[in-house]
Design an enzyme around this catalytic site. Structure first.
Site, short mmCIF file in Angstrom:
data_model
loop_
_atom_site.label_atom_id
_atom_site.label_comp_id
_atom_site.label_asym_id
_atom_site.label_seq_id
_atom_site.Cartn_x
_atom_site.Cartn_y
_atom_site.Cartn_z
N HIS A 20 0.83 -1.21 0.00
CA HIS A 20 0.00 0.00 0.00
C HIS A 20 0.86 1.26 0.00
O HIS A 20 0.37 2.34 -0.33
CB HIS A 20 -0.91 -0.02 1.24
CG HIS A 20 -2.26 0.58 1.03
ND1 HIS A 20 -2.93 0.59 -0.17
CD2 HIS A 20 -3.10 1.19 1.92
CE1 HIS A 20 -4.11 1.18 -0.01
NE2 HIS A 20 -4.23 1.55 1.24
N ASN A 66 -6.53 7.21 3.74
CA ASN A 66 -7.95 7.51 3.55
C ASN A 66 -8.30 8.99 3.61
O ASN A 66 -9.43 9.36 3.33
CB ASN A 66 -8.79 6.74 4.57
CG ASN A 66 -8.69 5.24 4.37
OD1 ASN A 66 -8.07 4.76 3.42
ND2 ASN A 66 -9.29 4.50 5.27
N ASP A 91 -1.12 2.23 -5.44
CA ASP A 91 -1.11 0.79 -5.66
C ASP A 91 -2.43 0.39 -6.31
O ASP A 91 -3.44 1.08 -6.15
CB ASP A 91 -0.94 0.05 -4.33
CG ASP A 91 -2.02 0.39 -3.32
OD1 ASP A 91 -2.12 1.58 -2.93
OD2 ASP A 91 -2.79 -0.50 -2.92
N ASN A 112 -9.24 3.78 -1.57
CA ASN A 112 -9.71 4.80 -0.63
C ASN A 112 -8.96 6.12 -0.73
O ASN A 112 -9.54 7.18 -0.52
CB ASN A 112 -9.64 4.27 0.80
CG ASN A 112 -10.64 3.16 1.05
OD1 ASN A 112 -11.65 3.05 0.37
ND2 ASN A 112 -10.35 2.31 2.03
#
Length: 187
Positions: A20, A66, A91, A112
């Site tokens: 991530h 996020n 990613d 997100n």
């Protein structure tokens, strides 16, 4: 000309080498190769790179994935960067490991970080570089996979793929998103 290159990731040592955090990893490699360093600024770690009469503001948001939109919006306004000069590095589970895709605009695709950027900016017509991380996980284990570290095979290939990403960033700033897509999306 100024460009904002936002590499998405999460702060903290527990996220450092996770899939991530590829956005952070790409910008760290670019900074190291360019002999520049990041400073802890408002909403992110920021570095400035001069390349071919262009200024690249490299941003690693400290808002966590996020809430990436807050940092991107702040730095676009602070540096007076037009949306056409924004490139977001993320990613992508939908692409096999190491596949790189440049897009001029688009939806969040379940990401997100992109979702929050779209929401905060109120638009999705900005460039993004999607780094394929694959989807080699069992049902229900997506979060563990995304927040997991690269396996040994991936670690061997990662430096080469990150070098390609650095080339894409420089291309984006010098020849634009459309021509960059034509060159790199065919590979």
């Amino acid at each position: 000309m100024k460009y904002l290159i936002a590499g998405l990731g999460n702060i903290g040592p527990e996220y450092k080498n996770t899939r991530h955090n590829i956005g952070f990893q790409i910008l760290d490699a670019l900074a190291e190769a360019s002999n520049i360093s990041f400073s802890d600024k408002r909403y992110g770690f920021v570095a400035e790179l001069k390349f071919k009469a262009r200024t690249f503001i490299l941003l690693k948001p400290t808002t966590y994935m996020n809430l990436s939109g807050r940092a991107v919006h702040y730095w676009m306004n602070k540096e007076k960067i037009d949306i056409k000069n924004l490139l977001v590095l993320v990613d992508d589970l939908a692409l096999s490991f190491g596949t790189l895709r440049v897009r001029a605009k688009g939806g969040a695709g379940g990401h997100n970080g992109l979702e929050n950027i779209n929401q905060v900016l109120g638009r999705n017509d900005y460039a993004r570089l999607r780094f394929g991380i694959g989807d080699d996980f069992h049902k229900g284990y997506q979060v563990d996979y995304v927040l997991g570290e690269w396996n040994k095979e991936e670690q061997k290939e990662l430096p080469f793929k990150i070098d390609d990403c650095i080339d894409i960033i420089k291309s984006f700033g010098t020849i634009g998103v459309e021509r960059t897509m034509n060159v790199y999306n065919k590979r």
